[in-house]
Scaffold this active site. Sequence first.
Site, PDB file in Angstrom:
ATOM      1  N   LYS A 216      -7.437   8.158  -1.279  1.00 30.59           N
ATOM      2  CA  LYS A 216      -8.692   8.625  -0.662  1.00 30.59           C
ATOM      3  C   LYS A 216      -9.267   9.850  -1.388  1.00 30.59           C
ATOM      4  O   LYS A 216      -9.411  10.936  -0.813  1.00 30.59           O
ATOM      5  CB  LYS A 216      -8.481   8.968   0.818  1.00 30.59           C
ATOM      6  CG  LYS A 216      -8.033   7.795   1.679  1.00 30.59           C
ATOM      7  CD  LYS A 216      -7.981   8.182   3.147  1.00 30.59           C
ATOM      8  CE  LYS A 216      -7.570   7.038   4.045  1.00 30.59           C
ATOM      9  NZ  LYS A 216      -6.152   6.622   3.901  1.00 30.59           N
TER      10      LYS A 216
ATOM     11  N   THR B 139     -10.744   6.355  11.292  1.00 28.10           N
ATOM     12  CA  THR B 139     -10.678   5.854  12.677  1.00 28.10           C
ATOM     13  C   THR B 139     -10.135   6.908  13.636  1.00 28.10           C
ATOM     14  O   THR B 139     -10.164   6.716  14.841  1.00 28.10           O
ATOM     15  CB  THR B 139      -9.821   4.571  12.765  1.00 28.10           C
ATOM     16  OG1 THR B 139      -8.670   4.757  11.971  1.00 28.10           O
ATOM     17  CG2 THR B 139     -10.600   3.377  12.279  1.00 28.10           C
TER      18      THR B 139
ATOM     19  N   ASP C 280      -3.493   4.314  -2.022  1.00 24.70           N
ATOM     20  CA  ASP C 280      -4.415   4.801  -0.985  1.00 24.70           C
ATOM     21  C   ASP C 280      -4.430   6.336  -1.000  1.00 24.70           C
ATOM     22  O   ASP C 280      -3.816   6.979  -0.165  1.00 24.70           O
ATOM     23  CB  ASP C 280      -3.895   4.243   0.357  1.00 24.70           C
ATOM     24  CG  ASP C 280      -4.694   4.686   1.558  1.00 24.70           C
ATOM     25  OD1 ASP C 280      -5.827   5.165   1.397  1.00 24.70           O
ATOM     26  OD2 ASP C 280      -4.163   4.540   2.679  1.00 24.70           O
TER      27      ASP C 280
ATOM     28  N   ASP D  20     -14.024  14.541  -4.095  1.00 22.28           N
ATOM     29  CA  ASP D  20     -14.285  15.768  -4.854  1.00 22.28           C
ATOM     30  C   ASP D  20     -15.617  15.591  -5.575  1.00 22.28           C
ATOM     31  O   ASP D  20     -16.319  14.605  -5.342  1.00 22.28           O
ATOM     32  CB  ASP D  20     -13.119  16.029  -5.827  1.00 22.28           C
ATOM     33  CG  ASP D  20     -12.884  17.521  -6.065  1.00 22.28           C
ATOM     34  OD1 ASP D  20     -13.879  18.230  -6.324  1.00 22.28           O
ATOM     35  OD2 ASP D  20     -11.733  17.975  -6.006  1.00 22.28           O
TER      36      ASP D  20
ATOM     37  N   LYS E 246       0.855  -1.205   0.000  1.00 23.20           N
ATOM     38  CA  LYS E 246       0.000   0.000   0.000  1.00 23.20           C
ATOM     39  C   LYS E 246       0.880   1.241   0.000  1.00 23.20           C
ATOM     40  O   LYS E 246       1.774   1.378   0.837  1.00 23.20           O
ATOM     41  CB  LYS E 246      -0.904   0.010   1.234  1.00 23.20           C
ATOM     42  CG  LYS E 246      -1.846   1.216   1.272  1.00 23.20           C
ATOM     43  CD  LYS E 246      -2.819   1.134   2.428  1.00 23.20           C
ATOM     44  CE  LYS E 246      -2.251   1.627   3.725  1.00 23.20           C
ATOM     45  NZ  LYS E 246      -2.123   3.083   3.842  1.00 23.20           N
TER      46      LYS E 246
ATOM     47  N   ARG F  33       3.693  -1.154  10.379  1.00 19.13           N
ATOM     48  CA  ARG F  33       4.877  -1.180  11.251  1.00 19.13           C
ATOM     49  C   ARG F  33       5.318  -2.554  11.728  1.00 19.13           C
ATOM     50  O   ARG F  33       6.535  -2.778  11.815  1.00 19.13           O
ATOM     51  CB  ARG F  33       4.649  -0.222  12.419  1.00 19.13           C
ATOM     52  CG  ARG F  33       4.747   1.230  11.955  1.00 19.13           C
ATOM     53  CD  ARG F  33       4.129   2.196  12.917  1.00 19.13           C
ATOM     54  NE  ARG F  33       2.677   2.077  12.923  1.00 19.13           N
ATOM     55  CZ  ARG F  33       1.875   2.840  13.645  1.00 19.13           C
ATOM     56  NH1 ARG F  33       2.379   3.789  14.408  1.00 19.13           N
ATOM     57  NH2 ARG F  33       0.562   2.681  13.586  1.00 19.13           N
TER      58      ARG F  33
HETATM   59  O1  C5P Z   1       1.646   0.514  10.937  1.00 20.43           O
HETATM   60  P1  C5P Z   1       0.204   0.090  10.889  1.00 20.43           P
HETATM   61  O2  C5P Z   1       0.011  -1.403  10.734  1.00 20.43           O
HETATM   62  O3  C5P Z   1      -0.607   0.667  12.013  1.00 20.43           O
HETATM   63  O4  C5P Z   1      -0.306   0.748   9.509  1.00 20.43           O
HETATM   64  C1  C5P Z   1      -1.630   0.664   9.098  1.00 20.43           C
HETATM   65  C2  C5P Z   1      -1.800   1.349   7.785  1.00 20.43           C
HETATM   66  O5  C5P Z   1      -3.194   1.424   7.537  1.00 20.43           O
HETATM   67  C3  C5P Z   1      -1.297   2.784   7.743  1.00 20.43           C
HETATM   68  O6  C5P Z   1      -0.890   3.032   6.386  1.00 20.43           O
HETATM   69  C4  C5P Z   1      -2.501   3.606   8.094  1.00 20.43           C
HETATM   70  O7  C5P Z   1      -2.457   4.891   7.547  1.00 20.43           O
HETATM   71  C5  C5P Z   1      -3.602   2.791   7.440  1.00 20.43           C
HETATM   72  N1  C5P Z   1      -4.925   2.980   7.994  1.00 20.43           N
HETATM   73  C6  C5P Z   1      -5.225   2.807   9.334  1.00 20.43           C
HETATM   74  N2  C5P Z   1      -6.485   3.005   9.796  1.00 20.43           N
HETATM   75  C7  C5P Z   1      -7.465   3.352   8.952  1.00 20.43           C
HETATM   76  C8  C5P Z   1      -7.191   3.522   7.596  1.00 20.43           C
HETATM   77  C9  C5P Z   1      -5.897   3.330   7.152  1.00 20.43           C
HETATM   78  O8  C5P Z   1      -4.346   2.457  10.124  1.00 20.43           O
HETATM   79  N3  C5P Z   1      -8.685   3.474   9.399  1.00 20.43           N
END
Ligand code: C5P
Length: 237
Positions: free
Chosen positions: A65, A123, A63, A68, A36, A214
């Site tokens: 998003k 979120t 991603d 518009d 992603k 992460r």
């Molecule tokens: O590092 P981690 O596993 O928390 O990353 C989750 C990924 O999913 C990040 O790119 C974050 O921006 C994305 N994301 C999220 N929650 C959402 C939508 C997208 O954590 N509701």
Amino acid sequence: MSKLFRNPVFCGLDTHDLDEAEQLAQALAPVVGGLKLGLEFFYAFGRSGYERIADTGVPIFLDLKLHDIPNTVRGGIHSLLSLQPAILNVHASGGIEMMRAAREAVEDEGDGRPWIIGVTVLTSLDEADIVRMGISGSPSDQVRRLAGAAQEAGLDGVVCSAHEVERLRRDCGNDFKLIVPGIRPKGAEAHDQKRVMTPGDALAHGADILVIGRPIIRAADPAHAAQTILEDLPPAA
Ligand code: C5P
């Protein structure tokens, strides 16, 4: 929908270092289902940066998003199609006509077209935030409303939290794609994610794609970390 990924794990390449992103992509391409790339990456490195990652051959969830008016979103998606992303997303709160326009933009692409996915409620927003925006009910009520609108507009699915998957799977049926971030292998650090779920549990609840950042990219050996996550998934996944 004939799109098949090697497995449900999409790794979020959340880094603003292009060389690091490319090294991660090369290491992870043989292991993960996809990668992603988000706003920070795309605004910094644009199409050429995207292509360096896509050259590893791995499917990409771009991603961005989009949000518009319908005509602008349709045009934006048309402009992205030559990159051949596997998944694109738009804000479901942009409305049914905007989501229909997004879906129409990929109509002529045949089976290889990207999935168009709706982003429901970010979120980062809690109930107080959405009340201030004039929206009644809880964030999960709003997620369900927006998922229904996304489905009505012909989108392929939505992004949602693992804790909403079970309900949305029941509401929206088996073909509607549920893409789920906030995933943590057992014992892994949650970082800033508040309500996490393990990869196996999220799939058992009905998730299609798990977005994991992460726990993979910050591991000493990212490919090994991704492999370990995959080995812990239920066999049917
Ligand atoms: O590092 P981690 O596993 O928390 O990353 C989750 C990924 O999913 C990040 O790119 C974050 O921006 C994305 N994301 C999220 N929650 C959402 C939508 C997208 O954590 N509701």
